[in-house]
Design a protein around this motif. Structure first.
Motif, short mmCIF file in Angstrom:
data_model
loop_
_atom_site.label_atom_id
_atom_site.label_comp_id
_atom_site.label_asym_id
_atom_site.label_seq_id
_atom_site.Cartn_x
_atom_site.Cartn_y
_atom_site.Cartn_z
N ARG A 246 71.87 30.73 99.75
CA ARG A 246 71.28 30.64 101.08
C ARG A 246 72.33 30.13 102.07
O ARG A 246 73.07 29.21 101.76
N ILE B 16 77.54 35.04 96.51
CA ILE B 16 76.40 35.94 96.56
C ILE B 16 75.14 35.21 96.07
O ILE B 16 75.18 34.35 95.19
N ASP B 17 74.02 35.53 96.71
CA ASP B 17 72.69 34.97 96.40
C ASP B 17 72.54 33.51 96.82
O ASP B 17 71.53 32.87 96.49
N PRO C 72 78.87 40.77 97.63
CA PRO C 72 79.43 40.33 96.35
C PRO C 72 80.67 39.48 96.51
O PRO C 72 80.93 38.57 95.72
N TYR D 55 76.91 27.43 103.68
CA TYR D 55 76.22 27.79 102.44
C TYR D 55 75.60 26.53 101.85
O TYR D 55 76.27 25.52 101.69
N TYR E 134 69.76 33.11 106.06
CA TYR E 134 69.44 34.22 105.17
C TYR E 134 70.12 33.99 103.83
O TYR E 134 70.87 33.01 103.65
N VAL E 135 69.89 34.88 102.88
CA VAL E 135 70.53 34.81 101.58
C VAL E 135 71.72 35.76 101.58
O VAL E 135 71.59 36.94 101.93
N GLU E 136 72.90 35.24 101.23
CA GLU E 136 74.12 36.04 101.22
C GLU E 136 74.01 37.14 100.16
O GLU E 136 73.70 36.86 99.01
N LYS E 137 74.27 38.38 100.57
CA LYS E 137 74.17 39.50 99.63
C LYS E 137 75.51 40.20 99.41
O LYS E 137 75.58 41.15 98.63
N THR F 13 78.84 34.67 89.36
CA THR F 13 77.66 35.26 89.97
C THR F 13 77.48 36.68 89.46
O THR F 13 78.44 37.31 88.98
#
Length: 301
Positions: free
Chosen positions: A181, A178-179, A196, A208, A191-194, A298
Motif C-alpha cells: 500500500r 509490488i502489492d 513489479p 510505502y 492505492y496498492v502498488e502493482k 515478491t
C-alpha cells in the motif's frame, strides 16, 4: 587512525580497509559520505550547506519529530518547520563504542536545540534523548534510539532521509514493492502498488506503508545490484526523486541535472505517529549494503 575529528566533522575509517569510510557532519549528525572500497555510495548536492545555516541537501539527514509539514492544527508538532529539528541541530559526538565492528555515537537532547524552535514542539514540554549509532562494516548501519526522559508522553515520526548515488536514474529499477500500500504525494491518492519493479521517468514521491520488515529493497542498474536497503523496526519507506522542475526550484540542489544521479529510498516510521510513553525507549535501524545477487521477495507474476 580509524577516527578523525574536526570542529565540524567526524570520519570513521574501516579498521582493515582504508578505502572504506563514513563522514558525518556534527550539525544534524548528517552522514555526508560513505565510501565503500573507494567508491562513493551517497549523493551530496554541490550546493549543500555544511555550515549549519540550513539542513544538508544529500547524504543521510535525520528526520524527527515530524515528517514533512504537519497539517493538523491541533497537533503539538503543527508549528514546527518541515521535517522537524533533528537535522538542523548540533549533535554531540559521544565517541567510539566498539572497535569490531567499528561503531561511533552521536547524541541530541533539548539543550542542543534552538530554544525558540524547541518551544514550537508541544510548547517545549517534551524531554527526549536521541542516540545515533553508526556502524561501519562491509555495510553501513545507522541505529536510532529515542528515549522519553520527561514527564509527558509524546508522539513522533522518524526517517533516515537517504540519498543514494546512481549512475543514471533512467536506467534504475527498485524491486520488492509490488502489492504494498502506498500514498502518492503527487496525486494525493492512496492505492496498492502493482508495478513489479519501480522505474523513474518523471518526478516520483511515494510513501510505502506497513511493509514487512523482512523485505529489503534493491536498487538495480542494468541487471547489477547497486544498493540494498534493509530495515529493522521501520515499517514505512519513502521513494523520491525530484526530477527536472522541482530540482530547479531548490536553491541548494546543484547541479540541476543532479536528479539523474540520485534516488532517495528512506526507511522510517512516518505513515502514522508513534506514541512514546514517559520513561520508555524506541529503537530502530537501517542497513545499507552494496552489490550481491538480485533477490525477489515478491510475487511478480
Amino acid at each position: 587512525m580509524p577516527i578523525e575529528e574536526t570542529d565540524t566533522k567526524v570520519t570513521l575509517t574501516h579498521p582493515s580497509d582504508p578505502s572504506s569510510s563514513v563522514t558525518i557532519l556534527k550539525h544534524g549528525a548528517t552522514i555526508l559520505s560513505w565510501l565503500h572500497k573507494g567508491k562513493e555510495q551517497l549523493w551530496l548536492s554541490d550546493a549543500a550547506k555544511l555550515d549549519g545555516s540550513k539542513p544538508v541537501r544529500g547524504g543521510i539527514p535525520l528526520v524527527f519529530p515530524i515528517f514533512g509539514k504537519e497539517k493538523n492544527e491541533s497537533s503539538p508538532a503543527f508549528q514546527l518547520s518541515q521535517h522537524g529539528f533533528a537535522r538542523s541541530s548540533p549533535w554531540e559526538f559521544l565517541g567510539q563504542t566498539t572497535e569490531s565492528p567499528a561503531t561511533i555515537q552521536f547524541g541530541l537532547g533539548p539543550e542542543q536545540v534552538d530554544p525558540e524552535v524547541y518551544k514550537l514542539w508541544g510548547e517545549g514540554k517534551y524531554d527526549f534523548t536521541l542516540i545515533l549509532s553508526i556502524t561501519l562494516d562491509d555495510d553501513l548501519t545507522t541505529t536510532i534510539e529515542v528515549e522519553n526522559s520527561g514527564k509527558e508522553d509524546f508522539d513522533f515520526k522518524w526517517l533516515f532521509h537517504t540519498y543514494l548515488r546512481v549512475p543514471d536514474i533512467t536506467d534504475v529499477l527498485v524491486n520488492n514493492l509490488i502489492d504494498q500500500r502506498c500514498y502518492d504525494q503527487l496525486l494525493a491518492t492512496e492505492y496498492v502498488e502493482k508495478a513489479p519493479v519501480i522505474s523513474f521517468h518523471e518526478e516520483f514521491d511515494r510513501i510505502y506503508k506497513n511493509i514487512p520488515v523482512e523485505k529489503s529493497f534493491q536498487v538495480i542498474d542494468k541487471g547489477q545490484v547497486l544498493h540494498n536497503v534493509h530495515r529493522d523496526n521501520l515499517p514505512d519507506t519513502v521513494v523520491w526523486n525530484p526530477w527536472i522542475e522541482k530540482s530547479k526550484g531548490m536553491a541548494d540542489f546543484e547541479p540541476k541535472s543532479g536528479y539523474h544521479h540520485m534516488l532517495c529510498i528512506e526507511a522510517g516510521h512516518v505513515a502514522e505517529y508513534l506514541t512514546l510513553a514517559k520513561g520508555s525507549k524506541w529503537k530502530a535501524a537501517q542497513t545499507l549494503s552494496v552489490g550481491g545477487e538480485i533477490r525477489l521477495q515478491t510475487n511478480i507474476f
